[in-house]
Design a protein around this motif. Structure first.
Motif, PDB file in Angstrom:
ATOM      1  N   MET A 147       3.650  23.304 -47.634  1.00 43.74           N
ATOM      2  CA  MET A 147       4.038  24.447 -46.391  1.00 43.74           C
ATOM      3  C   MET A 147       5.615  24.444 -46.652  1.00 43.74           C
ATOM      4  O   MET A 147       6.201  25.390 -46.297  1.00 43.74           O
ATOM      5  CB  MET A 147       3.596  23.974 -45.190  1.00 43.74           C
ATOM      6  N   SER A 154       2.126  34.833 -50.936  1.00 38.86           N
ATOM      7  CA  SER A 154       2.290  34.613 -49.509  1.00 38.86           C
ATOM      8  C   SER A 154       2.815  35.880 -48.546  1.00 38.86           C
ATOM      9  O   SER A 154       2.382  36.058 -47.644  1.00 38.86           O
ATOM     10  CB  SER A 154       3.138  33.541 -49.410  1.00 38.86           C
ATOM     11  N   GLY A 159       1.580  19.581 -46.357  1.00 38.70           N
ATOM     12  CA  GLY A 159       2.880  19.723 -45.887  1.00 38.70           C
ATOM     13  C   GLY A 159       3.836  19.938 -46.866  1.00 38.70           C
ATOM     14  O   GLY A 159       4.705  20.955 -46.422  1.00 38.70           O
ATOM     15  N   ILE A 192       6.581  30.031 -41.784  1.00 39.51           N
ATOM     16  CA  ILE A 192       5.736  28.838 -42.403  1.00 39.51           C
ATOM     17  C   ILE A 192       6.224  27.518 -41.682  1.00 39.51           C
ATOM     18  O   ILE A 192       5.542  26.704 -41.680  1.00 39.51           O
ATOM     19  CB  ILE A 192       5.716  28.671 -43.789  1.00 39.51           C
ATOM     20  N   LEU A 207       3.842  25.991 -39.428  1.00 40.87           N
ATOM     21  CA  LEU A 207       2.681  25.327 -39.724  1.00 40.87           C
ATOM     22  C   LEU A 207       3.141  23.828 -40.150  1.00 40.87           C
ATOM     23  O   LEU A 207       2.125  22.992 -40.248  1.00 40.87           O
ATOM     24  CB  LEU A 207       2.158  26.060 -40.861  1.00 40.87           C
ATOM     25  N   SER A 208       4.051  23.790 -40.987  1.00 42.16           N
ATOM     26  CA  SER A 208       4.565  22.505 -41.617  1.00 42.16           C
ATOM     27  C   SER A 208       4.654  21.339 -40.559  1.00 42.16           C
ATOM     28  O   SER A 208       4.496  20.313 -40.947  1.00 42.16           O
ATOM     29  CB  SER A 208       5.979  22.743 -42.227  1.00 42.16           C
ATOM     30  N   THR A 248       6.979  26.436 -49.304  1.00 39.63           N
ATOM     31  CA  THR A 248       6.844  27.939 -48.924  1.00 39.63           C
ATOM     32  C   THR A 248       7.801  28.438 -48.002  1.00 39.63           C
ATOM     33  O   THR A 248       8.201  29.778 -48.076  1.00 39.63           O
ATOM     34  CB  THR A 248       5.290  28.238 -48.731  1.00 39.63           C
ATOM     35  N   MET A 249       8.168  27.726 -46.918  1.00 41.10           N
ATOM     36  CA  MET A 249       8.961  28.121 -45.840  1.00 41.10           C
ATOM     37  C   MET A 249      10.184  28.504 -46.445  1.00 41.10           C
ATOM     38  O   MET A 249      11.012  29.283 -45.702  1.00 41.10           O
ATOM     39  CB  MET A 249       8.930  27.313 -44.915  1.00 41.10           C
TER      40      MET A 249
END
Length: 378
Positions: free
Chosen positions: A280, A212, A277, A290, A293-294, A283-284
């Motif tokens: 995401m 990422s 989701g 990110i 995006l979630s 990953t955030m």
């Protein structure tokens, strides 16, 4: 926090009155009208709520003054700029009433989306608040409009109308370009949820998590360069925000494997969208950027929870292991107990999610204030 606690208690109170006993469509409509009217008043008459509040207030004033001679403003998308300029044509309007109009765009489509798609609207409404789509709508105003358009695109996804779906996503990108991620997602959600698919998604998660940093650095080298080497890329948010989504998705996969959840096309899409989701939101914890995006996937999580609850309530849970050992929780009493345990557990986790975020001043909403004298301010 007392203000938001009262709001949460009122939502539960309306649900208890209209939805707990013998629910039906009429009661759902009454609940949604009262609950979302309440949420609208809080959102519409807020003052300085949202980290980006002042930025959009200044943007409204500047764009209204400039008129249509120039459609550019900062790096904002043209669709949002044109909408702002059109609102600015209303005689006597100022940024306070500009926020009221944008609140209508946030609240009305959400209420309709939940009414049309949720098997238990009061649950989805509470999760809409507790999982921060509500607070996001007071902060990321351009993205809020993009998500309101995504609600329409969901209908096209369910009916497999890709061209119309793509056109709606492209239209939404004129308000926030990040929603273009939903174009490839259209094809990913068609996979049947299962152990093999979960393993494959697991490998994708490991790769995405590991790669990422390089991927984000590559993207920000030519798109939104202002984020290059920023804290939004180098720092993440608490892993706690990923707990609730991961539990929801894990329950959905287990229950689909046990055939408790009927794998209809819609349920399959909801599970896959929620899984993406959850990835995401995991990953955030490494890159806070990110988070943006979630939010395109959380609306589907708030639909999936009622699906799980209703499936447990009507079908219970039965699974036979290869060893011959069988778990059978399909009696009337067992179905009631496990469905209520799931629901209470998810709601409690959602309130923990909510108050943890509020303690961190998520979206700048910790201390509510209003610009009207008859409304609570403090």
């Amino acid at each position: 926090m007392l203000f938001y606690t009262v709001n949460n208690l009122l939502l539960l109170f309306w649900a208890a009155i209209f939805c707990f006993r013998k629910p039906n469509k009429i009661k759902d409509i009454i609940f949604l009208m009262i609950a979302f009217s309440q949420l609208f008043l809080i959102m519409a008459f807020r003052n300085q709520i949202g980290y980006d509040y002042n930025m959009y207030a200044v943007g409204f004033r500047n764009m209204s003054a400039a008129g249509f001679s120039n459609l550019n403003y900062k790096d904002w998308e043209h669709g949002f700029n044109i909408l702002t300029k059109l609102i600015g044509l209303i005689p006597g309007i100022d940024y306070d009433f500009y926020m009221v109009i944008l609140s209508v765009i946030a609240i009305v489509p959400t209420a309709i989306f939940i009414y049309k798609n949720s098997k238990v609207p009061w649950i989805s409404t509470i999760l809409y608040v507790n999982m921060f789509i509500y607070f996001m709508s007071m902060n990321f105003l351009r993205q809020m409009i993009a998500i309101s358009i995504l609600y329409l695109a969901w209908e096209c996804m369910k009916k497999k109308r890709f061209i119309l779906y793509a056109l709606l996503i492209i239209a939404a990108s004129f308000f926030h370009q990040t929603i273009l991620i939903m174009l490839p997602v259209y094809f990913l959600v068609k996979m049947r949820p299962g152990i093999k698919e979960l393993i494959m998604y697991g490998f994708i998660l490991l790769w995405f998590y590991a790669a990422s940093t390089n991927a984000i650095e590559l993207v920000t080298s030519f798109y939104h360069e202002e984020y290059t080497n920023s804290i939004f890329v180098k720092e993440g948010v608490s892993l706690i925000y990923a707990i609730l989504p991961i539990i929801i998705v894990a329950c959905a996969f287990i229950l689909s494997k046990a055939k408790t959840i009927e794998l209809s096309k819609e349920n399959k899409y909801l599970i896959n969208l929620s899984l993406i989701g959850a990835i995401m939101m995991l990953t955030m914890s490494k890159h806070s950027i990110i988070e943006r995006l979630s939010y395109y996937f959380i609306p589907f999580m708030i639909l999936l929870v009622p699906v799980i609850y209703k499936s447990l309530k009507t079908r219970g849970f039965r699974y036979k292991f290869e060893s011959g050992v069988e778990i059978d929780l399909t009696s009337k009493k067992s179905k009631l107990i496990i469905s209520m345990c799931f629901l209470v557990g998810i709601l409690l986790l959602s309130y923990f999610h909510f108050y943890f975020g509020l303690h961190e001043n998520a979206h700048g909403a910790e201390k509510y204030s209003s610009w009207v004298s008859w409304f609570y301010s403090g």
